[in-house]
Design a protein around this motif. Structure first.
Motif: not given
Length: 444
Positions: A114-131
């Protein structure tokens, strides 16, 4: 009469037709899982149980069950197209908030930024990861340059020509007069090599070795001893053999050389009493005096000459490695089979952004269907079991690939014909019942 029985059959067949039609419609939907209609017979119960002569009351749909078999994996050219080969679901966050538990799950790995550099789905949900903190968070692609790394270790393996001797000449008395070493005059040394090292800000600096061979009339114990004058950014440096601390020499002066000692077989055995390894320490006080124009951070690195030789062949550098690097720009992403996401930079470095947080369920068929190939947990599915790719019970990640629908189109078309025949047969039952009723009504 059998009208209600036939009607239940019509409803069941219509449900089967709808489910089959939905499978066919989604034959090309990424991550889609086909469904099947499951039926059960219906009997009217009595106090004594089902009578031996009870013909039954029809059929009912017990469940439209999704089938979570593996779909074919097709490769793409997009790194953020991800596929799970094996068990598990991608975990999605509804908000970009660290520590939030994922509540939505998918097998569709068509992700984007997305525009802020987050990895998202077509629906705008964020891909979760362990940071890196060990917490659940959204994956964000960095926009800043890759951080530099100061050099800490250098591997340098060389061969010095055993036939080479210290530059100079014999005078009329037969005494050898060596040429005074001068880094600007190649006639005063036998060979040279340079290594680029990096400071804490990633600025490149040049470490240069000038090698001078043994004198042609050297005593036997010195016949395999070479001197090496060390310069850093064009400035001569002397090194304390005990601490490795570096001192720059005054302009025009020659630094104290290092001594490289070889055995009779031509193998390096010692450098100024330090075996085959040297450390160089540039203290803060030296750095801020500005002869090298380095960062304030002290600079310390080791140079390993292990394996260097003195053979009767031309000078050569056989190995040269150092672990520092300058700042870099983002050149791409990489996701390995364990689901670890790396940002790759032009300086050859990589930064770990996190590891995908997967989930599996004891009963995936019990998941709530949300549409858009999304699911959420339910009482029937059980709580999500978190994990990571390739861990026990989880599949592995394939990057630049998408899992296709698991619909077998040919099988669904055959099922469509069967469902159609079932519908027609139940309709025929109603037609036959109607004829029987008409016959009864016509009795006089």
């Amino acid at each position: 009469m059998g009208f209600s029985t036939a009607l239940s059959g019509l409803n069941a067949a219509a449900n089967n037709l709808s489910v089959t039609g939905n499978n066919i419609a989604n034959a090309n939907t990424t991550g889609f899982k086909k469904s099947r209609s499951e039926f059960a017979d219906v009997y009217a119960s009595s106090f004594g149980g089902v009578s031996k002569t009870q013909p039954g009351s029809g059929v009912r749909v017990t469940e439209v069950a999704q089938q979570f078999s593996q779909g074919n994996i097709e490769y793409t050219e997009n790194t953020l197209d991800l596929a799970i080969s094996g068990n598990g679901f991608f975990s999605l966050l509804t908000e970009n908030r660290e520590g939030l538990e994922p509540t939505i799950f998918t097998r569709s790995g068509a992700f984007q930024v997305d525009s802020q550099g987050y990895v998202v789905t077509d629906q705008g949900y964020y891909l979760a990861a362990i940071n890196s903190k060990g917490a659940i968070g959204a994956v964000q692609i960095p926009t800043k340059p890759g951080r530099p790394k100061a050099t800490e270790d250098i591997e340098l393996q060389i061969n010095l020509d055993a036939a080479a001797k210290q530059p100079g000449s014999f005078n009329n008395d037969g005494d050898f007069e060596p040429l005074a070493f001068d880094p600007t005059n190649p006639k005063t040394y036998n060979s040279t090599t340079t290594v680029t090292v990096y400071d804490s800000k990633g600025d490149p600096r040049v470490l240069t070795y000038y090698f001078v061979g043994p004198a042609p009339n050297a005593a036997p114990e010195n016949a395999n001893t070479w001197n090496a004058f060390v310069y850093f950014n064009g400035i001569g440096i002397s090194r304390d053999d005990g601490t490795g601390e570096v001192t720059p020499v005054a302009e025009g002066e020659v630094p104290t050389p290092l001594t490289f000692q070889f055995n009779s077989s031509g193998n390096l055995i010692d450098i100024s009493g330090n075996n085959q390894k040297l450390n160089f320490v540039f203290p803060e006080a030296v750095l801020i005096n500005n002869p090298f124009q380095l960062a304030i951070d002290p600079l310390e690195f080791n140079v390993d000459f292990t394996g260097s030789t003195q053979y009767s062949t031309k000078f050569s550098v056989n190995k040269m490695n150092q672990d520092g690097y300058p700042p870099g720009i983002l050149t791409g992403l990489e996701v390995n089979k364990e689901g670890i996401i790396y940002a790759r930079y032009s300086n050859g470095s990589a930064e770990e952004l996190g590891q995908l947080r997967l989930a599996r369920f004891v009963n995936p068929q019990g998941l709530n269907k949300l549409g858009d190939t999304l699911w959420s947990e339910s009482a029937d599915s059980g709580r999500p079991i978190p994990g990571r790719a390739t861990d026990n019970g989880f599949g592995f990640i394939q990057s630049a690939a998408l899992e296709q629908s698991n619909v077998d189109l040919a099988a669904q078309l055959v099922n469509l014909i069967i469902a159609q025949q079932t519908y027609q047969a139940n309709a025929k039952t109603i037609s036959t019942e109607d004829q029987i009723v008409q016959s009864i009504l016509n009795i006089r």
